[in-house]
Design an enzyme around this catalytic site. Structure first.
Site, PDB file in Angstrom:
ATOM      1  N   ASP A 193      -2.725 -17.872   5.496  1.00  0.00           N
ATOM      2  CA  ASP A 193      -3.748 -18.740   4.909  1.00  0.00           C
ATOM      3  C   ASP A 193      -4.307 -19.716   5.932  1.00  0.00           C
ATOM      4  O   ASP A 193      -5.510 -20.010   5.922  1.00  0.00           O
ATOM      5  CB  ASP A 193      -3.211 -19.477   3.681  1.00  0.00           C
ATOM      6  CG  ASP A 193      -1.814 -20.024   3.876  1.00  0.00           C
ATOM      7  OD1 ASP A 193      -1.014 -19.410   4.596  1.00  0.00           O
ATOM      8  OD2 ASP A 193      -1.492 -21.068   3.286  1.00  0.00           O
ATOM      9  N   TYR A 209       0.814  -1.212   0.000  1.00  0.00           N
ATOM     10  CA  TYR A 209       0.000   0.000   0.000  1.00  0.00           C
ATOM     11  C   TYR A 209       0.849   1.265   0.000  1.00  0.00           C
ATOM     12  O   TYR A 209       0.308   2.365  -0.090  1.00  0.00           O
ATOM     13  CB  TYR A 209      -0.950  -0.001   1.202  1.00  0.00           C
ATOM     14  CG  TYR A 209      -2.101  -0.954   1.046  1.00  0.00           C
ATOM     15  CD1 TYR A 209      -3.381  -0.507   0.732  1.00  0.00           C
ATOM     16  CD2 TYR A 209      -1.916  -2.326   1.195  1.00  0.00           C
ATOM     17  CE1 TYR A 209      -4.432  -1.384   0.580  1.00  0.00           C
ATOM     18  CE2 TYR A 209      -2.953  -3.217   1.037  1.00  0.00           C
ATOM     19  CZ  TYR A 209      -4.215  -2.741   0.737  1.00  0.00           C
ATOM     20  OH  TYR A 209      -5.257  -3.619   0.578  1.00  0.00           O
TER      21      TYR A 209
END
Length: 419
Positions: free
Chosen positions: A284, A148
């Site tokens: 994950d 970002y």
């Protein structure tokens, strides 16, 4: 107008405090006044005339562009810098060049390095998971680094070629399969940026008597960026917070040196003494685990991209992003902007059907941040009563049995009635 001040890690709030607000684009025009009305009613009900918020509008987004020619006027940034605490509705992302995202620009300009997203379930709201009441997490998402940061170059540009030539010729990188058609991005993750985020998460857990902090990362693949985040987090816990935390890295050290039985004893002793357990999990696996055993997680500290995915998944588990609050905070300077976590939703704007709960619950966070906890509790309890009675806007009511679907204004009035 009275201003909040910040010194020595303590926020001082006058009884009449000015709060800059950005109305927002799209549905912001509806949810912002609804939120302000409910907050004003709650503050008045609890404190009478002794406390009051003076709302001070500042401009950003499409409204700002139409009025001033700027998507994010400098006056708006100066107001947030001066008054410390603010709140905002959703903003349009400008199309074309210039600012990539107004939300990201605000966070970076004011160095709001924590994105705090508490997630919990409210009785009456239908969830897609079996036991949504087990979800009670506080996400600390690093807000200024990772991808970002916006460091990237488009395929086919001279800058992309220059970047490839450097990593190929100077750094010996031979893993780019299709260099001519590849775009490139850089992912900065610093020790300082990681540790100030994790420090804030630990201090939050201490203040709120929460049992654990989980460092969520992909350090198995990105060993120096996300792996660094994990390593620096454990280092911080074991140095600055040794008396109040017990890390699973320390558990592994004891296990290797003295055996698993002794490590288990040390962990049990730490829990009995009320120490906060610091652990980590691959991103994950974490997404899977939150569906299977959400009760194992309390405070989450993670990097920017992981936090984006995680916060939205957890919001869905308790009913959707329409009831997900959020805040962007710098715990060093005292600056904080509370916000709706959803978008501008132009397809439903102006139809009196949008759910104002995301911004309203962000307002609850803001009141708690100000130390006006009684007003915050009053609003949250009213929301609980409203949802439990089956009253909700269409996004939630359509899944409830025997529900009463309310428009935005009617939902606002019901919440006020339940104060």
């Amino acid at each position: 107008m009275g201003k909040a001040t910040y010194s020595g890690g303590k926020l001082t709030v006058p009884d009449t405090v000015a709060i800059p607000f950005i109305e927002g684009d799209g549905v912001g025009v509806e949810i912002t006044p609804a939120t302000q009305t409910i907050i004003d009613k709650a503050v008045s009900k609890v404190y009478g005339s002794s406390r009051r918020i003076e709302w001070m509008e500042v401009l950003a987004g499409e409204k700002a562009f139409n009025l001033t020619g700027s998507w994010l006027p400098e006056e708006t940034l100066e107001a947030f810098r001066e008054y410390l605490i603010g709140i905002k509705g959703p903003l349009t992302t400008p199309v074309g060049g210039g600012i990539r995202s107004l939300n990201v620009a605000l966070r970076q300009e004011l160095d709001l390095y924590v994105c705090l997203r508490p997630v919990k379930w409210y009785k009456g709201i239908v969830s897609p998971v079996k036991d949504p009441q087990k979800v009670d997490m506080h996400i600390f998402r690093e807000n200024t680094e990772d991808i970002y940061a916006g460091i990237e170059w488009n395929a086919g540009t001279p800058e992309a070629k220059k970047f490839f030539d450097f990593i190929h010729n100077e750094m010996g990188i031979n893993k780019v399969r299709f260099p001519e058609s590849s775009s490139f991005g850089v992912k900065p993750v610093s020790k300082e940026g990681s540790q100030r985020l994790i420090r804030s998460a630990i201090e939050y857990a201490i203040r709120h008597n929460l049992p654990s902090i989980t460092l969520v990362h992909k350090g198995n693949i990105m060993k120096f960026t996300e792996g660094g985040f994990k390593r620096w987090g454990y280092e911080l816990a074991e140095t600055e917070f040794y008396d109040t935390t017990f890390s699973m890295a320390e558990y592994e050290h004891i296990s290797k040196a003295e055996g698993k039985e002794r490590a288990d004893e040390a962990l049990g002793e730490a829990v009995n003494r009320g120490k906060i357990i610091i652990k980590d999990v691959i991103a994950d696996a974490f997404l899977q685990n939150t569906l299977l055993t959400p009760e194992k997680y309390s405070v989450i500290a993670t990097l920017n991209l992981n936090g984006d995915y995680i916060s939205d998944q957890l919001a869905a588990m308790v009913g959707g992003i329409g009831i997900a609050p959020g805040a962007n905070i710098n715990y060093n300077t005292g600056h904080a902007i509370f916000e709706a976590t959803h978008g501008t939703a132009p397809d439903i704007a102006g139809k009196n059907i949008v759910n104002p709960s995301s911004l309203l619950l962000s307002g609850v966070m803001m009141l708690n941040h100000l130390g006006w906890n009684e007003a915050a509790e009053l609003i949250e309890n009213s929301l609980c009563r409203t949802y439990e009675s089956g009253h909700a806007t269409e996004d939630l009511a359509r899944f409830m049995e025997n529900s009463a679907t309310l428009g935005t204004k009617e939902f606002r009035d019901k919440v006020i009635d339940n104060l």
